[in-house]
Design a protein around this motif. Sequence first.
Motif, short mmCIF file in Angstrom:
data_model
loop_
_atom_site.label_atom_id
_atom_site.label_comp_id
_atom_site.label_asym_id
_atom_site.label_seq_id
_atom_site.Cartn_x
_atom_site.Cartn_y
_atom_site.Cartn_z
N LEU A 64 0.82 -1.21 0.00
CA LEU A 64 0.00 0.00 0.00
C LEU A 64 0.86 1.26 0.00
O LEU A 64 0.53 2.25 -0.67
N ARG A 65 1.95 1.24 0.74
CA ARG A 65 2.84 2.40 0.77
C ARG A 65 3.50 2.60 -0.60
O ARG A 65 3.68 3.73 -1.05
N LEU A 66 3.84 1.50 -1.26
CA LEU A 66 4.45 1.57 -2.58
C LEU A 66 3.50 2.24 -3.58
O LEU A 66 3.94 2.99 -4.45
N LEU A 67 2.20 2.00 -3.42
CA LEU A 67 1.23 2.63 -4.31
C LEU A 67 1.06 4.12 -4.02
O LEU A 67 0.64 4.87 -4.89
N ARG A 68 1.39 4.58 -2.82
CA ARG A 68 1.26 6.00 -2.48
C ARG A 68 2.48 6.82 -2.88
O ARG A 68 2.43 8.04 -2.86
N VAL A 69 3.59 6.16 -3.20
CA VAL A 69 4.81 6.87 -3.55
C VAL A 69 4.59 7.69 -4.81
O VAL A 69 3.99 7.23 -5.78
N GLY A 121 7.89 9.52 -0.51
CA GLY A 121 8.81 8.42 -0.73
C GLY A 121 8.34 7.21 0.07
O GLY A 121 7.33 7.27 0.79
N PHE A 122 9.08 6.12 -0.04
CA PHE A 122 8.68 4.92 0.69
C PHE A 122 8.82 5.11 2.19
O PHE A 122 7.96 4.70 2.96
N PHE A 123 9.90 5.77 2.61
CA PHE A 123 10.14 5.97 4.04
C PHE A 123 9.93 7.40 4.50
O PHE A 123 9.84 7.66 5.70
N ARG A 124 9.88 8.35 3.58
CA ARG A 124 9.90 9.75 3.97
C ARG A 124 8.99 10.58 3.05
O ARG A 124 8.95 10.36 1.85
#
Length: 183
Positions: free
Chosen positions: A84-89, A102-105
Amino acid sequence: MPLPFLTADRAFDAGAEDIALPFDDHDSWRRPYRPGPWRVAAAATLLLLSSFVLLAAMIITFAGSFSGAIACFVLAAVVIACALRLLRVGAWVSLHGVRRVGFFRTTTVRWQNTAAVRTVQQPVKWLGFPRTVQGQALVVVRRSGGPLAPLFTDHNADFLARAEAFERATDSIEAWGDEYRTS
């Protein structure tokens, strides 16, 4: 027969012309482009992996090893959260500014703090890997002069081999910058 559920990225009665952002609510954060096939494929692969891990967790639960099942459920939850985070990048814009997720930031720059939003030729990472190739990147120049990583490039997971989509996305974000930086 029109299929309105297939036109989620534009108004139902909008013509074929490209609109910078086809959303009426400029106050909420929107991504002015669709996630690319590489990003969607990676997220789908992670979700497929998580389904196998959940199946293993179910089998382990029926076998009676609850500590192993809990570990599998936690691993599946982490993999789903990563997908899900990858799709928000990507780059997100609103009335308030531009946001690089970004993935972490996540970095947000208000339109008033930007000097320019422009496309530049520079070495860019290919699909986020350390290998660099010559390409284009959409960069935000801050008034304070502090560097900001490119919002996106023509070789990232959203725009690899999609030059036309890259041009539309950069044009729409540059248009948002020109409109809201002055107001």
